[in-house]
Write a protein that holds these residues in place. Structure first.
Motif, mmCIF file in Angstrom:
data_model
loop_
_atom_site.group_PDB
_atom_site.id
_atom_site.type_symbol
_atom_site.label_atom_id
_atom_site.label_comp_id
_atom_site.label_asym_id
_atom_site.label_seq_id
_atom_site.Cartn_x
_atom_site.Cartn_y
_atom_site.Cartn_z
ATOM 1 N N VAL A 28 0.944 -1.290 0.019
ATOM 2 C CA VAL A 28 0.007 -0.066 -0.170
ATOM 3 C C VAL A 28 0.963 1.320 0.102
ATOM 4 O O VAL A 28 0.627 2.030 -0.640
ATOM 5 N N ARG A 29 1.911 1.215 0.768
ATOM 6 C CA ARG A 29 2.868 2.333 0.734
ATOM 7 C C ARG A 29 3.547 2.426 -0.236
ATOM 8 O O ARG A 29 3.707 3.813 -0.752
ATOM 9 N N GLY A 30 4.080 1.646 -1.030
ATOM 10 C CA GLY A 30 5.099 1.589 -2.220
ATOM 11 C C GLY A 30 6.457 1.698 -1.822
ATOM 12 O O GLY A 30 6.729 1.888 -0.525
ATOM 13 N N SER A 31 7.195 1.723 -2.918
ATOM 14 C CA SER A 31 8.788 1.689 -2.399
ATOM 15 C C SER A 31 9.455 2.959 -2.360
ATOM 16 O O SER A 31 10.620 2.969 -2.039
ATOM 17 N N ASN A 32 8.535 4.134 -2.689
ATOM 18 C CA ASN A 32 9.175 5.533 -2.486
ATOM 19 C C ASN A 32 10.731 5.553 -3.348
ATOM 20 O O ASN A 32 11.680 6.300 -3.074
ATOM 21 N N GLY A 33 10.940 4.929 -4.561
ATOM 22 C CA GLY A 33 11.585 5.142 -5.397
ATOM 23 C C GLY A 33 12.985 4.007 -5.233
ATOM 24 O O GLY A 33 13.803 4.156 -6.193
ATOM 25 N N GLY A 34 12.867 3.345 -4.215
ATOM 26 C CA GLY A 34 14.116 2.293 -3.933
ATOM 27 C C GLY A 34 14.104 1.358 -4.983
ATOM 28 O O GLY A 34 15.349 1.065 -5.614
ATOM 29 N N VAL A 35 12.991 0.717 -5.447
ATOM 30 C CA VAL A 35 12.861 0.076 -6.746
ATOM 31 C C VAL A 35 11.715 0.273 -7.225
ATOM 32 O O VAL A 35 10.786 0.909 -6.954
ATOM 33 N N PRO A 36 11.799 -0.074 -8.769
ATOM 34 C CA PRO A 36 10.316 0.059 -9.653
ATOM 35 C C PRO A 36 9.158 -0.253 -8.806
ATOM 36 O O PRO A 36 8.893 -1.271 -8.177
ATOM 37 N N ASN A 37 8.186 0.646 -8.437
ATOM 38 C CA ASN A 37 6.872 0.397 -7.608
ATOM 39 C C ASN A 37 6.276 -0.850 -8.228
ATOM 40 O O ASN A 37 5.933 -1.691 -7.315
ATOM 41 N N VAL A 38 6.205 -0.895 -9.229
ATOM 42 C CA VAL A 38 5.269 -2.282 -9.931
ATOM 43 C C VAL A 38 5.918 -3.619 -9.603
ATOM 44 O O VAL A 38 5.203 -4.477 -8.904
ATOM 45 N N CYS A 39 7.306 -3.628 -9.632
ATOM 46 C CA CYS A 39 7.887 -4.899 -9.237
ATOM 47 C C CYS A 39 7.854 -5.094 -7.740
ATOM 48 O O CYS A 39 7.699 -6.136 -7.073
ATOM 49 N N PHE A 96 8.680 -2.240 11.150
ATOM 50 C CA PHE A 96 9.136 -2.701 9.642
ATOM 51 C C PHE A 96 8.065 -1.565 8.700
ATOM 52 O O PHE A 96 8.593 -1.405 7.665
ATOM 53 N N TYR A 97 6.933 -1.408 9.337
ATOM 54 C CA TYR A 97 6.143 -0.664 8.468
ATOM 55 C C TYR A 97 6.684 0.771 8.223
ATOM 56 O O TYR A 97 6.530 1.335 6.993
ATOM 57 N N SER A 98 7.338 1.389 9.341
ATOM 58 C CA SER A 98 8.024 2.589 9.168
ATOM 59 C C SER A 98 9.435 2.466 8.655
ATOM 60 O O SER A 98 10.170 3.736 8.461
ATOM 61 N N ALA A 99 9.824 1.383 8.043
ATOM 62 C CA ALA A 99 11.318 1.329 7.426
ATOM 63 C C ALA A 99 11.354 1.972 6.310
ATOM 64 O O ALA A 99 10.407 2.361 5.520
ATOM 65 N N ASP A 100 12.590 2.642 5.970
ATOM 66 C CA ASP A 100 12.998 3.453 4.891
ATOM 67 C C ASP A 100 13.160 2.740 3.797
ATOM 68 O O ASP A 100 14.252 1.767 3.626
ATOM 69 N N LEU A 101 12.347 2.702 2.584
ATOM 70 C CA LEU A 101 12.516 2.106 1.391
ATOM 71 C C LEU A 101 12.822 2.949 0.231
ATOM 72 O O LEU A 101 12.535 2.376 -1.090
ATOM 73 N N SER A 106 18.570 0.708 1.093
ATOM 74 C CA SER A 106 17.715 0.747 2.523
ATOM 75 C C SER A 106 16.708 -0.547 2.134
ATOM 76 O O SER A 106 16.512 -1.162 3.097
ATOM 77 N N VAL A 107 16.257 -0.826 1.078
ATOM 78 C CA VAL A 107 15.421 -1.855 0.525
ATOM 79 C C VAL A 107 16.047 -3.257 0.981
ATOM 80 O O VAL A 107 15.540 -4.144 1.645
ATOM 81 N N VAL A 108 17.329 -3.296 0.520
ATOM 82 C CA VAL A 108 18.012 -4.804 0.714
ATOM 83 C C VAL A 108 18.387 -4.714 2.333
ATOM 84 O O VAL A 108 18.168 -5.805 2.764
ATOM 85 N N ALA A 109 18.845 -3.996 2.739
ATOM 86 C CA ALA A 109 19.036 -3.848 4.439
ATOM 87 C C ALA A 109 17.776 -4.266 4.847
ATOM 88 O O ALA A 109 17.740 -4.956 5.970
#
Lengths: 187, 301
Positions: A28-39, A96-101, A106-109
């Motif tokens: 629901v939140r989305g990736s915020n640019g870390g990875v392509p949102n669709v993926c 985890f919900y509020s983790a920076d993506l 940051s996504v990998v971490a």
């Protein structure tokens, strides 16, 4: 004596089912640019559906008419593990919900941190902690057999998923085996 | 003798378990089994009960000092201390569950059993000694699969035709005595019950000096078996001292009366127990040729 609990893959998938609400929130939140949102959303949907479908299959196999059938468990001492869900909420979902993506790193971490948590849950047999059970009106109890001089009666502790709110002393219940340490009370 | 279990109303609540023995310790583990396996185990239970019911002599109460055929229908009350191992097996709750136990160190498996429940909530435990399983697991087996022959490398577990014992809420029903004595660790149970049996006989027969008999029976299993049998006799307390002494004299058992007590000479303990257990007889069918017999098995006419 080493205890070699079975259903390793099943327990791992059940743990992933436990953490699957995190994937719903991330989708629901989305990736915020870390990875392509669709993926990212597709990955989250996959990570949500796969273990939960597995959990559903596992329960259906355990409770099917042509399966082993339930076994009788005696409840000597019991302990409501509902507070574990609260601990799970505050130590798992919210952080985890509020983790920076926002970046790939940051996504990998975050996923690595999640993997550590998943491993701990799996290692500590906490695969019964699942919001989905709570949503369907189930509670989780830790049960022990009554005290006895019987040398064959070990103090085996089981997690029991049930709609009951309490037990009578030395109550006998029938339950299906979900794993070697988790049982679902039969209707 | 009826079974306290309805074989025609078995519910789906069941457990298939194995018994493992290692380093002198025994434990039981539930092994998850498919419905087909449970159904086969239920058939084994029925075959066992049919096999017991087919015995012409019916059901006979087991006496530890008697000799029986290798296959016979015997029973022991579940409250008897001889069957404490069976009672614990039948009553142990919440046994641990582990599917891998069947393939781990199969030589440690000494028995397997199924615990069934009927529609009245009554429980039945059917037990089989797993000696055949051990033999199979040592040899490689060949299995025909499709058109090719393959080696089976995993340990196989073969179910037997029937069980050795059936345990209900009141009795242990025995079909094979050897298995009962092995699984129930009967020798240890009988030897450990010697002090209690001696105390019981002392209360019933205070005129017998039992000190030497207790010392002897603690280390001789046959004597311990005689003691267990003697304790189960009816009218034990009504045995007359003079009649007992006469029987000892007539069957050449070295016993004498000393200050109102019957004292047994050293070395005559076993013979005396045979008299007390009603299995030492004297007969004189030929003039001046008395004969003394010891009955391995006896039955009241």
């Amino acid at each position: 004596m080493k205890s070699r609990e079975g259903l390793k893959i099943a327990r791992l998938l059940m743990v992933l089912s436990s953490v699957s609400p995190v994937f719903v929130l991330w989708a629901v939140r989305g990736s915020n640019g870390g990875v392509p949102n669709v993926c990212f959303v597709l990955l989250c949907v996959l990570l949500f559906l796969t273990p939960n479908l597995f959990l559903l299959c596992r329960i259906r196999i355990a409770t099917k008419k042509k399966g082993q059938g339930p076994r009788e468990l005696v409840v000597g001492q019991w302990d409501d593990r509902g507070d574990h869900l609260l601990v799970y909420l505050f130590t798992m979902l919210l952080p985890f919900y509020s983790a920076d993506l926002g970046t790939l790193r940051s996504v990998v971490a975050t996923f690595i941190a999640l993997a550590f948590v998943v491993f701990l849950f799996w290692h500590l047999n906490l695969h019964y902690m699942n919001l989905i059970f709570a949503m369907f009106g189930y509670r989780i109890f830790m049960i022990c057999p009554p005290n006895s001089d019987n040398p064959f009666q070990e103090k085996t502790r089981y997690s029991l998923i049930t709609r009951r709110v309490s037990f009578l002393p030395d109550q006998r219940i029938n339950a299906y085996r979900v794993s070697d340490t988790v049982y679902l009370e039969a209707k | 003798m009826k079974l306290n279990f309805n074989l025609d109303a078995i519910t789906k609540v069941s457990e298939f378990c194995i018994g493992r023995e290692g380093s002198g310790q025994r434990r039981f583990v539930v092994v998850p089994a498919d419905r087909a396996v449970i159904d086969e185990l239920e058939k084994m239970v029925r075959r066992t009960w049919d096999g017991m019911a087919a015995h012409e002599d019916g059901c006979v109460k087991y006496e530890p000092s008697n000799k029986y055929a290798s296959k016979a229908w015997l029973y022991v009350p579940l409250v008897d201390e001889m069957v404490v191992e069976m009672r614990n097996m039948h009553g142990a709750a919440n046994l641990p569950s582990n599917a891998k136990e069947l393939s781990t160190d199969p030589n440690e498996i000494y028995c397997y059993f199924v615990r069934l429940t009927d529609n009245q909530g009554q429980k039945l435990t059917a037990v089989r000694r797993a000696s055949y399983f051990k033999a199979v697991s040592k040899r490689p087996l060949i299995q025909v699969f499709d058109d090719s022959v393959v080696m089976v490398t995993n340990a196989l577990f073969k179910l037997d035709h029937d069980f050795d014992l059936l345990i209900d809420s009141e009795h242990v029903h025995i079909l094979r005595l050897g298995a009962f004595e092995s699984i129930g660790r009967l020798s240890e149970a009988i030897l450990s019950s010697v002090p209690d049996n001696i105390s019981f006989i002392k209360e019933q027969l205070p005129f017998i000096e039992l000190g030497s008999i207790e010392s002897y029976a603690r280390t001789h299993i046959r004597a311990a078996r005689y003691l267990a049998s003697i304790c189960a006799q009816e009218n034990l307390g009504r045995i007359d001292m003079q009649r007992l002494l006469n029987q000892c004299v007539s069957t050449e058992v070295k016993a004498r009366e000393v200050e109102g007590k019957l004292v047994i000479d050293v070395g005559a303990e076993m013979n005396f127990l045979q008299v007390l257990d009603r299995r030492r007889y004297g007969m004189e069918l030929v003039m001046d040729k008395p004969e003394i017999f010891v009955a391995g098995s006896r039955k009241k006419a």
